[in-house]
Design a protein around this motif. Sequence first.
Motif, PDB file in Angstrom:
ATOM      1  N   PHE A  36       2.899   4.012 -12.246  1.00  0.00           N
ATOM      2  CA  PHE A  36       3.615   4.280 -10.597  1.00  0.00           C
ATOM      3  C   PHE A  36       4.771   4.677 -10.784  1.00  0.00           C
ATOM      4  O   PHE A  36       4.918   5.545  -9.768  1.00  0.00           O
ATOM      5  CB  PHE A  36       3.246   2.735 -10.015  1.00  0.00           C
ATOM      6  CG  PHE A  36       4.699   2.343  -8.998  1.00  0.00           C
ATOM      7  CD1 PHE A  36       2.617   2.648  -8.160  1.00  0.00           C
ATOM      8  CD2 PHE A  36       5.695   2.055  -9.077  1.00  0.00           C
ATOM      9  CE1 PHE A  36       3.574   2.567  -6.493  1.00  0.00           C
ATOM     10  CE2 PHE A  36       6.004   1.790  -7.444  1.00  0.00           C
ATOM     11  CZ  PHE A  36       4.596   2.722  -5.860  1.00  0.00           C
ATOM     12  N   HIS A  66      -1.378   3.373  -3.929  1.00  0.00           N
ATOM     13  CA  HIS A  66      -1.611   2.677  -5.482  1.00  0.00           C
ATOM     14  C   HIS A  66      -2.529   1.007  -5.332  1.00  0.00           C
ATOM     15  O   HIS A  66      -3.510   0.818  -5.631  1.00  0.00           O
ATOM     16  CB  HIS A  66      -0.191   2.085  -6.116  1.00  0.00           C
ATOM     17  CG  HIS A  66      -0.180   1.739  -7.604  1.00  0.00           C
ATOM     18  ND1 HIS A  66      -0.732   0.012  -8.170  1.00  0.00           N
ATOM     19  CD2 HIS A  66      -0.092   2.775  -8.508  1.00  0.00           C
ATOM     20  CE1 HIS A  66      -0.627   0.778  -9.418  1.00  0.00           C
ATOM     21  NE2 HIS A  66      -0.199   1.402  -9.407  1.00  0.00           N
ATOM     22  N   GLU A 118      -0.666  -0.680 -14.538  1.00  0.00           N
ATOM     23  CA  GLU A 118       0.341  -1.744 -13.807  1.00  0.00           C
ATOM     24  C   GLU A 118       0.305  -2.385 -14.536  1.00  0.00           C
ATOM     25  O   GLU A 118       1.512  -3.700 -14.030  1.00  0.00           O
ATOM     26  CB  GLU A 118      -0.631  -2.004 -12.769  1.00  0.00           C
ATOM     27  CG  GLU A 118      -0.150  -3.663 -11.772  1.00  0.00           C
ATOM     28  CD  GLU A 118       0.036  -2.928 -11.081  1.00  0.00           C
ATOM     29  OE1 GLU A 118       0.851  -3.723 -10.561  1.00  0.00           O
ATOM     30  OE2 GLU A 118       1.291  -1.589 -11.113  1.00  0.00           O
ATOM     31  N   ARG A 125       2.497  -5.808  -8.461  1.00  0.00           N
ATOM     32  CA  ARG A 125       0.598  -5.265  -6.950  1.00  0.00           C
ATOM     33  C   ARG A 125      -0.007  -5.811  -7.659  1.00  0.00           C
ATOM     34  O   ARG A 125      -1.119  -5.978  -7.189  1.00  0.00           O
ATOM     35  CB  ARG A 125       0.933  -3.633  -7.378  1.00  0.00           C
ATOM     36  CG  ARG A 125       2.478  -3.021  -6.173  1.00  0.00           C
ATOM     37  CD  ARG A 125       2.465  -1.558  -6.812  1.00  0.00           C
ATOM     38  NE  ARG A 125       2.246  -1.142  -8.495  1.00  0.00           N
ATOM     39  CZ  ARG A 125       3.809  -1.089  -8.305  1.00  0.00           C
ATOM     40  NH1 ARG A 125       4.775  -1.524  -8.187  1.00  0.00           N
ATOM     41  NH2 ARG A 125       4.210  -0.540  -9.696  1.00  0.00           N
TER      42      ARG A 125
END
Length: 212
Positions: A36, A66, A118, A125
Amino acid sequence: MKAQRTKPRKPETRIQKRNHEAILDAALEVFSARGFRGATVDQIAQEAGLSKPNLLYYFPSKEAMHTALLTGLLDTWLDPLRALDAGGEPIEEILTYVRRKLEMSRQMPRESRLFANEILQGGPRLHGVLADYLKPLVDDKAGIIRTWVEEGRIAPVQPYHLLFSVWSLTQHYADFDIQVRTLLADVEPDPFPEAERYLVSLFTRMLAPDAG
């Protein structure tokens, strides 16, 4: 005062749908390769073959892209675990789960790396997803595995660590694809058939009731 009526959203045109899909596919490519933090809207627009303003018409930020990817992939990612059936034959249920996870690594390496990136960044997130969706599902399936152990239908194992082992041993082939293929280049051009045989043998031996 009369309540205001919300106008129904117009369905996407064929071109809009095509652009929407192209953007998400490009975002998946860039996020899975760069993470990201390393990804930019410009990179995604270039990968999608669209101008930046055109891309931002569909998604206002890279955060929005995303989030859309993670949300859209969540059900697909959890489906193999949901399919673990308490009424099935325990070892075969677990082996089926292993096979399905390995097949996802074959077919969806970018998606696997998206989730891995992630998590490596602390899951900012995904925190709500992990707590609200993944944990209850894993708790439920761990309970099934624990019951199988108590009934003597599989060898004694710690259910959560068994699931962690399945994840790490199957997703390795997606997340470390270049390393796997480089090391096996002169041995197995396609690592997946032998990987399946190895993992099935490994878990079958480990889970056999007399193995405990």
